[in-house]
Design a protein around this motif. Structure first.
Motif, PDB file in Angstrom:
ATOM      1  N   LEU A 205      37.319  43.418  16.797  1.00 33.03           N
ATOM      2  CA  LEU A 205      37.664  42.136  17.417  1.00 33.03           C
ATOM      3  C   LEU A 205      38.848  41.486  16.711  1.00 33.03           C
ATOM      4  O   LEU A 205      39.781  40.999  17.364  1.00 33.03           O
ATOM      5  CB  LEU A 205      36.447  41.211  17.374  1.00 33.03           C
ATOM      6  N   LEU A 206      38.846  41.477  15.390  1.00 34.54           N
ATOM      7  CA  LEU A 206      39.952  40.880  14.640  1.00 34.54           C
ATOM      8  C   LEU A 206      41.257  41.595  14.947  1.00 34.54           C
ATOM      9  O   LEU A 206      42.312  40.964  15.091  1.00 34.54           O
ATOM     10  CB  LEU A 206      39.658  40.942  13.142  1.00 34.54           C
ATOM     11  N   ALA A 207      41.197  42.926  15.037  1.00 34.49           N
ATOM     12  CA  ALA A 207      42.403  43.694  15.373  1.00 34.49           C
ATOM     13  C   ALA A 207      42.904  43.327  16.769  1.00 34.49           C
ATOM     14  O   ALA A 207      44.120  43.216  17.004  1.00 34.49           O
ATOM     15  CB  ALA A 207      42.115  45.188  15.273  1.00 34.49           C
ATOM     16  N   ALA A 208      41.981  43.121  17.709  1.00 29.31           N
ATOM     17  CA  ALA A 208      42.380  42.755  19.066  1.00 29.31           C
ATOM     18  C   ALA A 208      43.075  41.398  19.099  1.00 29.31           C
ATOM     19  O   ALA A 208      43.977  41.170  19.910  1.00 29.31           O
ATOM     20  CB  ALA A 208      41.164  42.739  19.983  1.00 29.31           C
ATOM     21  N   HIS A 209      42.673  40.487  18.213  1.00 32.88           N
ATOM     22  CA  HIS A 209      43.317  39.170  18.163  1.00 32.88           C
ATOM     23  C   HIS A 209      44.785  39.272  17.768  1.00 32.88           C
ATOM     24  O   HIS A 209      45.574  38.358  18.057  1.00 32.88           O
ATOM     25  CB  HIS A 209      42.604  38.265  17.149  1.00 32.88           C
ATOM     26  N   ASN A 210      45.159  40.349  17.090  1.00 32.54           N
ATOM     27  CA  ASN A 210      46.540  40.494  16.632  1.00 32.54           C
ATOM     28  C   ASN A 210      47.382  41.358  17.558  1.00 32.54           C
ATOM     29  O   ASN A 210      48.513  41.708  17.232  1.00 32.54           O
ATOM     30  CB  ASN A 210      46.559  41.073  15.209  1.00 32.54           C
ATOM     31  N   GLU A 211      46.832  41.686  18.724  1.00 31.90           N
ATOM     32  CA  GLU A 211      47.589  42.435  19.722  1.00 31.90           C
ATOM     33  C   GLU A 211      48.115  41.471  20.784  1.00 31.90           C
ATOM     34  O   GLU A 211      47.511  40.444  21.065  1.00 31.90           O
ATOM     35  CB  GLU A 211      46.694  43.490  20.381  1.00 31.90           C
ATOM     36  N   ARG A 212      49.224  41.842  21.359  1.00 29.72           N
ATOM     37  CA  ARG A 212      49.813  41.000  22.402  1.00 29.72           C
ATOM     38  C   ARG A 212      48.947  41.080  23.655  1.00 29.72           C
ATOM     39  O   ARG A 212      48.690  42.163  24.176  1.00 29.72           O
ATOM     40  CB  ARG A 212      51.227  41.464  22.726  1.00 29.72           C
ATOM     41  N   PRO A 213      48.460  39.941  24.181  1.00 31.72           N
ATOM     42  CA  PRO A 213      47.605  39.995  25.374  1.00 31.72           C
ATOM     43  C   PRO A 213      48.419  40.304  26.618  1.00 31.72           C
ATOM     44  O   PRO A 213      49.583  39.935  26.728  1.00 31.72           O
ATOM     45  CB  PRO A 213      47.015  38.590  25.436  1.00 31.72           C
ATOM     46  N   ARG A 214      47.782  41.007  27.534  1.00 39.10           N
ATOM     47  CA  ARG A 214      48.473  41.266  28.793  1.00 39.10           C
ATOM     48  C   ARG A 214      48.473  40.000  29.650  1.00 39.10           C
ATOM     49  O   ARG A 214      47.633  39.105  29.478  1.00 39.10           O
ATOM     50  CB  ARG A 214      47.785  42.401  29.541  1.00 39.10           C
ATOM     51  N   VAL A 215      49.394  39.940  30.573  1.00 41.42           N
ATOM     52  CA  VAL A 215      49.494  38.799  31.482  1.00 41.42           C
ATOM     53  C   VAL A 215      48.611  39.070  32.688  1.00 41.42           C
ATOM     54  O   VAL A 215      48.755  40.088  33.365  1.00 41.42           O
ATOM     55  CB  VAL A 215      50.953  38.561  31.918  1.00 41.42           C
ATOM     56  N   THR A 216      47.682  38.171  32.954  1.00 37.47           N
ATOM     57  CA  THR A 216      46.784  38.292  34.103  1.00 37.47           C
ATOM     58  C   THR A 216      47.084  37.183  35.085  1.00 37.47           C
ATOM     59  O   THR A 216      47.240  36.017  34.710  1.00 37.47           O
ATOM     60  CB  THR A 216      45.309  38.220  33.658  1.00 37.47           C
ATOM     61  N   LEU A 217      47.146  37.535  36.337  1.00 38.75           N
ATOM     62  CA  LEU A 217      47.452  36.591  37.409  1.00 38.75           C
ATOM     63  C   LEU A 217      46.224  36.372  38.273  1.00 38.75           C
ATOM     64  O   LEU A 217      45.332  37.227  38.339  1.00 38.75           O
ATOM     65  CB  LEU A 217      48.593  37.123  38.286  1.00 38.75           C
ATOM     66  N   VAL A 218      46.175  35.232  38.943  1.00 37.21           N
ATOM     67  CA  VAL A 218      45.121  34.944  39.907  1.00 37.21           C
ATOM     68  C   VAL A 218      45.764  34.637  41.252  1.00 37.21           C
ATOM     69  O   VAL A 218      46.712  33.847  41.339  1.00 37.21           O
ATOM     70  CB  VAL A 218      44.229  33.771  39.449  1.00 37.21           C
ATOM     71  N   ALA A 219      45.275  35.304  42.295  1.00 31.87           N
ATOM     72  CA  ALA A 219      45.678  34.988  43.660  1.00 31.87           C
ATOM     73  C   ALA A 219      44.754  33.889  44.172  1.00 31.87           C
ATOM     74  O   ALA A 219      43.541  34.094  44.281  1.00 31.87           O
ATOM     75  CB  ALA A 219      45.580  36.232  44.535  1.00 31.87           C
ATOM     76  N   LYS A 220      45.281  32.727  44.452  1.00 27.25           N
ATOM     77  CA  LYS A 220      44.442  31.594  44.828  1.00 27.25           C
ATOM     78  C   LYS A 220      43.789  31.846  46.184  1.00 27.25           C
ATOM     79  O   LYS A 220      44.481  32.159  47.162  1.00 27.25           O
ATOM     80  CB  LYS A 220      45.270  30.304  44.859  1.00 27.25           C
ATOM     81  N   PRO A 221      42.459  31.717  46.243  1.00 22.57           N
ATOM     82  CA  PRO A 221      41.748  32.031  47.488  1.00 22.57           C
ATOM     83  C   PRO A 221      42.289  31.245  48.676  1.00 22.57           C
ATOM     84  O   PRO A 221      42.531  30.041  48.597  1.00 22.57           O
ATOM     85  CB  PRO A 221      40.309  31.613  47.174  1.00 22.57           C
ATOM     86  N   GLY A 222      42.491  31.971  49.779  1.00 22.95           N
ATOM     87  CA  GLY A 222      42.980  31.337  50.990  1.00 22.95           C
ATOM     88  C   GLY A 222      44.481  31.156  51.047  1.00 22.95           C
ATOM     89  O   GLY A 222      45.025  30.817  52.100  1.00 22.95           O
ATOM     90  N   ARG A 223      45.171  31.399  49.911  1.00 23.25           N
ATOM     91  CA  ARG A 223      46.622  31.219  49.897  1.00 23.25           C
ATOM     92  C   ARG A 223      47.373  32.482  49.530  1.00 23.25           C
ATOM     93  O   ARG A 223      48.556  32.626  49.855  1.00 23.25           O
ATOM     94  CB  ARG A 223      46.999  30.101  48.906  1.00 23.25           C
ATOM     95  N   ALA A 224      46.720  33.392  48.856  1.00 23.70           N
ATOM     96  CA  ALA A 224      47.358  34.657  48.483  1.00 23.70           C
ATOM     97  C   ALA A 224      46.274  35.703  48.305  1.00 23.70           C
ATOM     98  O   ALA A 224      45.088  35.385  48.160  1.00 23.70           O
ATOM     99  CB  ALA A 224      48.172  34.501  47.198  1.00 23.70           C
ATOM    100  N   ALA A 225      46.674  36.957  48.309  1.00 20.44           N
ATOM    101  CA  ALA A 225      45.761  38.070  48.083  1.00 20.44           C
ATOM    102  C   ALA A 225      46.296  38.918  46.945  1.00 20.44           C
ATOM    103  O   ALA A 225      47.501  38.885  46.625  1.00 20.44           O
ATOM    104  CB  ALA A 225      45.622  38.914  49.352  1.00 20.44           C
TER     105      ALA A 225
END
Length: 476
Positions: A205-225
């Motif tokens: 877990l500590l090692a994961a904290h020092n990795e660059r996080p990936r960018v996650t997107l959300v498609a807003k329901p009813g407006r995008a898929a």
């Protein structure tokens, strides 16, 4: 004939005169990184907010922007390790080093120990920056210290400065993975590991904290898929049906993001909101509440879900500036299903038992988002959690009071710290006779391994998400 002083104006074709473009500062990437690190130290600035603004305001783009980002976040993530190494290279205690100089030393240490920048270039560039920001005398001091750092690589230094793993496992991991010791021990407890038991998963877990996080997107329901995001270069996500991963590039370059139909949002943050919306409720299901809505990620998702069901979301936020961000997040939701109010949810402006579904994402230490906000690990203390506990309990009580009989509450924190998660929920449940726990994992079938008894706990090293905690409670 005498030379004329150079005019600060330049002529245009029509003879007009306008200010000349100022020269680009030398080494803009390191200067931006230094200024952000200094602001984080001196005025508790948030790097994830300040860095993009600095890059934009100074016109730093391309490779320079990428370098400034790596230097800023890399230095903050590894600050604990670098401080232990620098302390061994300073004749006196590192605490005695000038506050203006310390970010320079950390910045130089990061280049020397964790990047591919050649050592002579790392030292030379950092010392040159020091001359410009702290003067020649202190630049000489920085030069002497960084040359000492450069004689060993990171692993060699850590073998010298870290406590022995055999006798002090938690202290060893704290230095090697750059976390305060109390956070190492708190995370180990949340994972069910003992300091004398090896802490194998805690180390992951500590090692994961020092990795660059990936960018996650959300498609807003009813407006995008999700398909709209995939068509622009994103990839389908693992868990959330509304999420997509962006492998590289600027999210704002995607058309759905520019149009406000999609946004950046961690996948676990999406899932806890989805779980609240999925729990069956008997009777009406028209009134939803987000009690601590800023900056608006979960509210944006809930507004879309509510609109698709002809329900309405009230999003409350105490701070006006953050309420403005919430308003932007829910703007043009399906059926305009959301309204934003500036309100203190510990003293609700609405009547009791008014809502069918309530989300309370309480203020917390943020230990679940250390990948994205690495400076938070150096600001939080055990006392921080103690000070937050009364507020967290009060908010959960008010959330339950605001929910009708048969309605459901989602208690959420972006922290796995036990006193902030099950500690709060269990204490409130013990104080009330009108609350029943709902097994949260039953409503998040996408991630069955996140179950933690009645509750759900996501982890960076297991799920690639923030360490988000969820408890679902029914008012009975």
């Amino acid at each position: 004939m005498t030379d004329r002083p150079r005019s600060p104006y330049r002529s245009t074709r029509r003879g007009q005169r306008r200010p000349a473009t100022p020269p680009t500062p030398k080494d803009p990437a390191r200067r931006v990184a230094y200024d952000v690190l200094r602001a984080v130290d001196t005025r508790d600035a948030y790097a994830n907010l300040l860095l993009p603004a600095q890059l934009r305001d100074r016109g730093v783009t391309g490779r320079d922007a990428a370098l400034a980002t790596e230097l800023t976040y890399g230095t903050l993530r590894r600050q604990g390790s670098y401080d232990a190494i620098l302390d061994a290279c300073v004749d006196r205690s590192l605490r005695s080093v000038d506050a203006e100089v310390l970010p320079l030393l950390r910045l130089g240490a990061h280049q020397l120990l964790s990047t591919k920048i050649p050592p002579h270039a790392a030292v030379s560039a950092t010392v040159d920056l020091a001359r410009r920001v702290v003067g020649q005398h202190r630049a000489k001091f920085a030069n002497a210290v960084l040359r000492k750092v450069s004689v060993r690589d990171l692993d060699e230094w850590l073998a010298i400065v870290a406590p022995a793993a055999e006798t002090d496992r938690a202290g060893h991991l704290a230095v090697v993975h750059s976390h305060p010791r109390w956070i190492v021990e708190a995370l180990a407890a949340a994972l069910g590991e003992r300091p004398d038991g090896g802490l194998a998963e805690t180390e992951r877990l500590l090692a994961a904290h020092n990795e660059r996080p990936r960018v996650t997107l959300v498609a807003k329901p009813g407006r995008a898929a999700v398909a709209d995001l995939v068509s622009e270069g994103a990839a389908e996500a693992r868990y959330s049906p509304y999420a997509a991963y962006l492998p590289e590039g600027d999210p704002a370059a995607l058309r759905p993001v520019r149009q406000g139909r999609a946004a950046v949002q961690d996948e676990a943050s999406q899932l806890v909101a989805l779980a609240l919306a999925r729990v069956p409720v008997e009777g009406t299901d028209a009134r939803w509440l987000d009690m601590c809505a800023g900056p608006g990620g979960k509210a944006g998702l809930l507004a879309g879900l509510a609109g698709q069901r002809e329900a309405h979301l009230l999003a409350a936020e105490l701070q006006p500036a953050r309420a403005g961000l919430v308003a932007s997040a829910v703007r043009r939701s399906v059926r305009d299903a959301a309204r934003v109010v500036v309100a203190d949810s510990t003293r609700p402006a609405w009547r009791e038992a008014a809502f069918d579904r309530v989300l309370v994402d309480v203020p917390c230490t943020g230990l679940g988002a250390l990948r994205r906000r690495p400076e938070a690990r150096w600001r939080r203390t055990p006392q921080t959690a103690e000070e937050l506990a009364p507020l967290q309990r009060a908010l959960l009580h008010r959330a339950l009071d605001s929910t009708r009989r048969g309605g459901v509450v989602a208690y959420v924190t972006c922290s796995p710290h036990l006193p902030e998660t099950r500690g709060i929920v269990d204490a409130v449940r013990a104080e009330r006779t009108d609350v029943a726990a709902i097994r949260a994992a039953d409503h998040l079938t996408e991630a069955p391994d996140a179950a933690a008894g009645d509750y759900v706990q996501f982890w960076p090293h297991r799920h690639g998400t923030d360490a988000m905690f969820l408890a679902l409670l029914r008012r009975v």
